[in-house]
Write an enzyme that holds these catalytic residues in place. Structure first.
Site, mmCIF file in Angstrom:
data_model
loop_
_atom_site.group_PDB
_atom_site.id
_atom_site.type_symbol
_atom_site.label_atom_id
_atom_site.label_comp_id
_atom_site.label_asym_id
_atom_site.label_seq_id
_atom_site.Cartn_x
_atom_site.Cartn_y
_atom_site.Cartn_z
ATOM 1 N N GLY A 81 0.811 -1.211 0.000
ATOM 2 C CA GLY A 81 0.000 0.000 0.000
ATOM 3 C C GLY A 81 0.840 1.255 0.000
ATOM 4 O O GLY A 81 1.992 1.248 0.449
ATOM 5 N N ARG A 89 3.325 8.009 -8.352
ATOM 6 C CA ARG A 89 4.714 8.464 -8.393
ATOM 7 C C ARG A 89 5.680 7.309 -8.648
ATOM 8 O O ARG A 89 6.882 7.454 -8.479
ATOM 9 C CB ARG A 89 5.093 9.152 -7.071
ATOM 10 C CG ARG A 89 4.253 10.375 -6.734
ATOM 11 C CD ARG A 89 4.847 11.099 -5.550
ATOM 12 N NE ARG A 89 3.967 12.150 -5.043
ATOM 13 C CZ ARG A 89 4.272 12.960 -4.016
ATOM 14 N NH1 ARG A 89 5.449 12.805 -3.401
ATOM 15 N NH2 ARG A 89 3.418 13.877 -3.604
ATOM 16 N N VAL A 92 4.703 2.088 -5.979
ATOM 17 C CA VAL A 92 4.327 0.672 -6.002
ATOM 18 C C VAL A 92 5.215 -0.093 -6.971
ATOM 19 O O VAL A 92 5.674 -1.202 -6.674
ATOM 20 C CB VAL A 92 2.839 0.511 -6.370
ATOM 21 C CG1 VAL A 92 2.526 -0.945 -6.694
ATOM 22 C CG2 VAL A 92 1.955 0.982 -5.226
ATOM 23 N N TYR A 121 -1.823 -5.763 -10.824
ATOM 24 C CA TYR A 121 -0.668 -6.650 -10.722
ATOM 25 C C TYR A 121 -0.265 -7.364 -12.009
ATOM 26 O O TYR A 121 0.845 -7.891 -12.084
ATOM 27 C CB TYR A 121 -0.908 -7.672 -9.601
ATOM 28 C CG TYR A 121 -0.878 -7.014 -8.241
ATOM 29 C CD1 TYR A 121 0.333 -6.677 -7.645
ATOM 30 C CD2 TYR A 121 -2.057 -6.669 -7.578
ATOM 31 C CE1 TYR A 121 0.369 -6.043 -6.417
ATOM 32 C CE2 TYR A 121 -2.032 -6.040 -6.343
ATOM 33 C CZ TYR A 121 -0.808 -5.731 -5.772
ATOM 34 O OH TYR A 121 -0.770 -5.087 -4.554
ATOM 35 N N PHE A 401 -4.514 -13.693 2.801
ATOM 36 C CA PHE A 401 -3.406 -13.118 3.558
ATOM 37 C C PHE A 401 -3.087 -11.723 3.031
ATOM 38 O O PHE A 401 -3.577 -11.320 1.988
ATOM 39 C CB PHE A 401 -2.157 -14.001 3.491
ATOM 40 C CG PHE A 401 -1.739 -14.405 2.096
ATOM 41 C CD1 PHE A 401 -0.924 -13.578 1.348
ATOM 42 C CD2 PHE A 401 -2.188 -15.576 1.534
ATOM 43 C CE1 PHE A 401 -0.531 -13.934 0.062
ATOM 44 C CE2 PHE A 401 -1.808 -15.970 0.250
ATOM 45 C CZ PHE A 401 -0.981 -15.134 -0.487
#
Length: 401
Positions: A81, A89, A92, A121, A401
Site C-alpha cells: 500500500g 509516483r 508501487v 498486478y 493473507f
C-alpha cells in the site's frame, strides 16, 4: 521516483508501515495490533520520503503445492500500500520490482498474492492462477445424499474454549495437499488467533478425528447475534474449513447442517469445483455466487517452477516465455510428460509470464487464453497439447493473507 526503498528495521518502522497499509486500504480494522508480531524480520520493505514511510510491501516465507504434489519455495505477498498523497509516483512499481529481486535472492520460485484491485498486478507479471466463489446454503432445505461418505458426527468434537493455534496448524499441515494450497506461515496463524480473541462474537470450532488422528476442522461464527432469536434467517459464516479426505469433509458438513437454530450457512470462498453443491438432494438449497479471483501468481524462476510440477500425457511443446522484469525467465522451454528443459531454437507458441502464471496450476485453459490473443501460436496443435499437458485436479481456495 524521489523516495528510497529498503527493508524496515525494528518494530517502530514495521508498525508505521502497517499503519500506512491500513490507511491506503481504507476499509480495514485491526485495532491496536502490533504488526511486528505477525511479520517476518527483513521481509517488509518500506518506501521513505525523506524519513517518513509512505508505502510498503511485505511477504511471508511459505511453500506452494503444485500439480503432482510437490511444494515449491514461495513468497506470500501482502501489506502492499501507498498513502493517497503519494499515488502515481511509481512507488508501487519500485516496491514490487525490488521485492521480486529480494524474493529471487532468497531462492523462492514463485510469489502469490490476493489483490485488492484487479487491474494492478498483471503489469508486474502476476496472473490469476485460481478463483473461488461464495456459497450460501439453506440449512432448512439441504440434505446430504445417501451416496455421500459416511462421515459420522460422533467423530466430531467441540473445542470452542480449548482451541489452540497448534491444534489447527497441525491439522492443516497434514491436510493441505491440494494444488494451490500454501503453507500458512506463523504470522498468519497468529493473526487468526488475535482476530478470534478480539471478535465481538463467539467463534465456534469443531474438529473431526479418524482412528484417533485429527484430520479436519471447521471454524464458524454467528452473524447479527443481537437479533438472533427474532431473525427468520439465522446465519452462520464459515471462517475456515479444512478436511483431509471425503470422510472428514462429510462429517463436518453434517455437523453444520444439523446445528439447531441455524437457517443459512455462508461460505465466503470455496473452489469453483467444490463438491458441496453436488452432495445435496436439493441443488437449489445451495446458492453459488459469481467467480472471483483468488490466487495471483508470479514466477520468480520460471525454469524451476515448470520443472517442479508434473504434466499429463501428451506430446511435448516448445513454449517461449517473455518476462520484461526478470531477464533469466526469457527463454524457450520444452515441456512434456517427462519434464521441462531450457532449449534453443524455434518455439511452438509464445506467451508472457503473467499468462503462463494463469495456466500453471491448471486453473485456466490455454485454449481460452489463446482465443483472446494472449498466446502467439506458430504450431497448429500447440494449444491442444498445452491443454493436455497442463490439465490438473481440484484447486484449493480459502486462504486469505
Amino acid at each position: 521516483m524521489s523516495v528510497a526503498i529498503r527493508p524496515l528495521s525494528g518494530p517502530a518502522e514495521v508498525n508505521a508501515a502497517f499503519r500506512v497499509f491500513l490507511r491506503s486500504m481504507v476499509g480495514l480494522r485491526f485495532g491496536q495490533l502490533d504488526a511486528a508480531t505477525i511479520t517476518e524480520e527483513g521481509r517488509y520493505l518500506g518506501a521513505f520520503d525523506c524519513e517518513v514511510i509512505v508505502g510498503g510491501a511485505d511477504s511471508y516465507s511459505s511453500q506452494l503445492v503444485v500439480p503432482g504434489g510437490a511444494r515449491v519455495p514461495h513468497a506470500a505477498v501482502t501489506h502492499v500500500g501507498v498513502l493517497p498523497t503519494h499515488r502515481r509516483r511509481g512507488i508501487v512499481t519500485g516496491l514490487i520490482e525490488r521485492q521480486l529481486h529480494d524474493i529471487a535472492d532468497r531462492g523462492e520460485v514463485v510469489a502469490t498474492l490476493r489483490a485488492s484491485e484487479a487491474v494492478i498486478y498483471e503489469r508486474f507479471g502476476y496472473g490469476i492462477a485460481s478463483s473461488s466463489r461464495a456459497v450460501t446454503i439453506d440449512a432448512r432445505r439441504a440434505r446430504l445424499r445417501d451416496t455421500v461418505p459416511d462421515g459420522d458426527t460422533n467423530d466430531v468434537r467441540l473445542v470452542d474454549d480449548a482451541v489452540t493455534t497448534e491444534l489447527l496448524e497441525d491439522i492443516y499441515r497434514r491436510a493441505a495437499t491440494w494444488v494451490g494450497a500454501i503453507d500458512r506461515p506463523a504470522g498468519w496463524w497468529r493473526l487468526q488467533q488475535l482476530r478470534r480473541d478480539a471478535a465481538p462474537v463467539q467463534h465456534y470450532v469443531a474438529v473431526h478425528s479418524s482412528d484417533g488422528v485429527d484430520d479436519g476442522y471447521v471454524v464458524y461464527k454467528p452473524e447479527d447475534p443481537d437479533h438472533w432469536f427474532s431473525s427468520d434467517a439465522k446465519t452462520i459464516t464459515v471462517v475456515d474449513f479444512v478436511a483431509s479426505g471425503p470422510t472428514a469433509r462429510a462429517a463436518l458438513w453434517r455437523h453444520l447442517l444439523t446445528l439447531d437454530l441455524v437457517d443459512l450457512i455462508e461460505w465466503p470462498a470455496v473452489a469453483l469445483d467444490d463438491s458441496l453443491p453436488l452432495a445435496v438432494t436439493d441443488p437449489r438449497a445451495v446458492r453459488q455466487g459469481a467467480a472471483h479471483d483468488e490466487t495471483w501468481l508470479r514466477f520468480v524462476d520460471v525454469e524451476s517452477a515448470l520443472r517442479a510440477r508434473t504434466y499429463r500425457i501428451d506430446d511435448p511443446v516448445r513454449l517461449e516465455v517473455v518476462d520484461p522484469l526478470i531477464d533469466r525467465n526469457n527463454a524457450v522451454f520444452e515441456i512434456g510428460p517427462k519434464g521441462t528443459e531450457r532449449v534453443t531454437g524455434k518455439s511452438d507458441a509464445t506467451t508472457d509470464v503473467a499468462t503462463l502464471a494463469a495456466a500453471y496450476l491448471g486453473g485456466t485453459r490455454w485454449r481460452s487464453l489463446a482465443e483472446v490473443g494472449r498466446v502467439d501460436v506458430s504450431a497448429a496443435s500447440a494449444v491442444d497439447r498445452l491443454d493436455g499437458l497442463f490439465a490438473a485436479g481440484a484447486l484449493f481456495a480459502g486462504t486469505v493473507f
